[in-house]
Write an enzyme that holds these catalytic residues in place. Structure first.
Site, PDB file in Angstrom:
ATOM      1  N   GLY A 301       0.803  -1.209   0.000  1.00 44.91           N
ATOM      2  CA  GLY A 301       0.000   0.000   0.000  1.00 44.91           C
ATOM      3  C   GLY A 301       0.834   1.256   0.000  1.00 44.91           C
ATOM      4  O   GLY A 301       0.539   2.214  -0.707  1.00 44.91           O
ATOM      5  N   GLU A 338       1.575   6.928   6.979  1.00 47.12           N
ATOM      6  CA  GLU A 338       2.964   7.064   6.535  1.00 47.12           C
ATOM      7  C   GLU A 338       3.615   8.321   7.102  1.00 47.12           C
ATOM      8  O   GLU A 338       4.799   8.310   7.460  1.00 47.12           O
ATOM      9  CB  GLU A 338       3.034   7.072   5.013  1.00 47.12           C
ATOM     10  CG  GLU A 338       2.456   5.845   4.347  1.00 47.12           C
ATOM     11  CD  GLU A 338       3.020   4.548   4.894  1.00 47.12           C
ATOM     12  OE1 GLU A 338       4.213   4.509   5.265  1.00 47.12           O
ATOM     13  OE2 GLU A 338       2.277   3.559   4.956  1.00 47.12           O
TER      14      GLU A 338
END
Length: 507
Positions: A301, A338
């Site tokens: 991802g 992230e």
């Protein structure tokens, strides 16, 4: 760490999304000893594949000549070493490259070496004479083929154009160039990339200088802060850039040709999502720039490379006319996951892969918290609650594993991804409520400040939480991490009150 959909499928509900009864149960469970639960048998450790600390790197220059239209590349590395203990051996990683020159120098003398190649890219240099304590240098020239499986340094085709990308976690940096491919080796790097003049080149840091000659350009990037090899990244190709306004560091969305029009959602969400971790951690974004790269061929991802975060392209590129609520929620939560890693994982890095769960659990936990604040309409916490319950059901099975798996193997063999993400951050959320949000935050901030630009273990975080709270968090936390399963509490009336008993939950 990369996941099949990084962050979207694995985030816990934030505290305010849980019912009051759940909060009460969390306090009871956190306060009880789980010694009654069966402890797992420790797995046999893998053969010794660790590099050791007799000779350690302090800086590495990586120079690569890269053309996406070719099938192979060449390069060199120059490594500044420190011999900590007199030895005649030096170990590093280089997996698949043809090493055409290896030169070890100490002082003004070249040291003859014999190279022994082992499994998993382990390389051992045996010196003709022992190396004395002090500085030394290692220079290696090599050639290699680009990868074709979306790991290491690999080549991808998109709309008949060739691009180069990297994916190094957990132990694939060694497939791109010789390096010390363990998270405990954290030191500065510098990239110098020779690419065709018409191509764009990206790395973790801003460009320091660029020179063109004979149809090629040499792009020199600034030195990185201390980083482990798995967080390094480069990309080469005919990219398009979309600037992201409203941030204190240069930020842009990087796309393949023709996809710039799909960056609007990410341009809008990134500044709001970055503000959340900055505020909560109390530390500004720690790198000089931020590139968000949409990768067309990506097995995961997303990946939290420092200053150069790579995403599967459908996560960050949304068609404003047709994007669903689920796609918009994934866009926000995965980006936030992230970004949270820039502190938890990048600024402070685990010492070894047995604490990978801490990076991922915390990033998922933070992503749910911030996404709920910024985009409450997405109900990220409520969406996570279902995933946490699914993992809890799986955790009642006899075959389940502990969150933290003590092993000498790398993260490549990680089997308990669901536990690492969902159960791990559910445990963090539980302890946040147990200690109180401000106390928990104070302990985390102290942990980050103390270990910034270095490595740490989960025990270091528990110690910071112990000091912030004045309680023994360590003892309670380890019972949830180091053994499988979840506790089943039975409350029965008893004279003068109630009696609590505890056992491991079963199907």
């Amino acid at each position: 760490m990369p996941a099949l959909l990084h962050g979207e499928a694995r985030r816990p509900a934030p505290p305010h999304a849980r019912p009051a009864a759940h909060r009460i149960l969390a306090v009871l469970v956190a306060g009880l000893s789980l010694a009654a639960l069966s402890a797992p048998a420790r797995a046999d450790e893998a053969p010794d594949v660790r590099l050791g600390r007799d000779v350690v790197p302090g800086f590495q220059l990586v120079r690569l000549k890269l053309d996406p239209d070719k099938r192979s590349y060449s390069g060199s590395v120059h490594v500044e070493l420190r011999v900590e203990r007199a030895t005649d051996t030096l170990r590093f990683h280089a997996d698949g490259q043809k090493l055409v020159r290896v030169a070890l120098v100490q002082g003004s003398d070249s040291v003859a070496v014999t190279r022994i190649a082992g499994e998993h890219g382990l390389q051992t240099l045996v010196a003709a004479r022992p190396l004395a304590r002090g500085p030394a240098t290692l220079d290696i020239e090599f050639t290699h083929l680009y990868g074709t499986r979306a790991v290491g340094l690999y080549r991808a085709l998109h709309e008949n154009r060739a691009y180069l990308f990297t994916q190094f976690e957990s132990d694939d940096a060694r497939q791109a160039f010789p390096c010390w491919d363990e998270p405990g080796f954290k030191f500065p790097y510098q990239f110098v990339l020779d690419v065709p003049a018409a191509q764009e080149a990206l790395a973790n840091t801003p460009v320091e200088g660029s020179v063109e000659k004979d149809g090629w350009k040499t792009v020199t990037f600034k030195r990185t802060p201390p980083l482990p090899s798995y967080l390094l990244a480069i990309a080469v190709g005919p990219f398009e850039y979309t600037p992201v306004p409203g941030l204190k560091v240069p930020t842009r969305i990087v796309t393949c040709q023709g996809e710039k029009r799909l960056t609007g959602a990410s341009v809008q969400s990134t500044p709001r999502l970055l503000a959340g971790p900055e505020r909560w951690f109390g530390i500004p974004y720690p790198f000089e720039k931020l590139d968000i790269v949409a990768v067309p061929e990506f097995a995961y991802g997303a990946m939290e490379n420092a200053g150069l975060i790579t995403f599967r392209d459908d996560v960050v590129l949304l068609d404003p006319a047709s994007a669903s609520a689920a796609q918009r929620r994934a866009n926000a939560s995965v980006i936030c996951h992230e970004l949270s890693h820039m502190w938890f994982g990048d600024l402070v890095t685990m010492a070894w892969w047995d604490d990978l769960w801490l990076n991922e659990s915390f990033a998922d936990w933070m992503a749910a918290k911030v996404t709920d604040e910024v985009y409450p309409q997405f109900r990220a916490g409520l969406n996570d609650l279902q995933r946490v319950q699914n993992v809890k059901r799986g955790d009642t099975q006899p075959s389940t594993r502990p969150i933290r798996d003590k092993t000498t193997a790398s993260a490549a063999g990680l089997q308990n991804v669901g536990l690492v993400y969902s159960k791990g951050n559910a445990v963090l959320s539980m302890f946040e409520r147990y200690l109180g949000p401000e106390t928990f935050r104070k302990g985390v901030q102290a942990y980050l400040r103390q270990h910034a630009w270095g490595n740490a273990t989960a025990a270091d975080l528990w110690q910071a939480l112990d000091q912030a709270s004045g309680t023994n968090v360590s003892a309670a936390m380890t019972t949830f991490l180091d053994q499988p399963g979840v506790p089943f509490l039975r409350v029965v009336p008893a004279p003068g009150g109630v009696r609590l008993t505890q056992s491991r939950a079963t199907p």
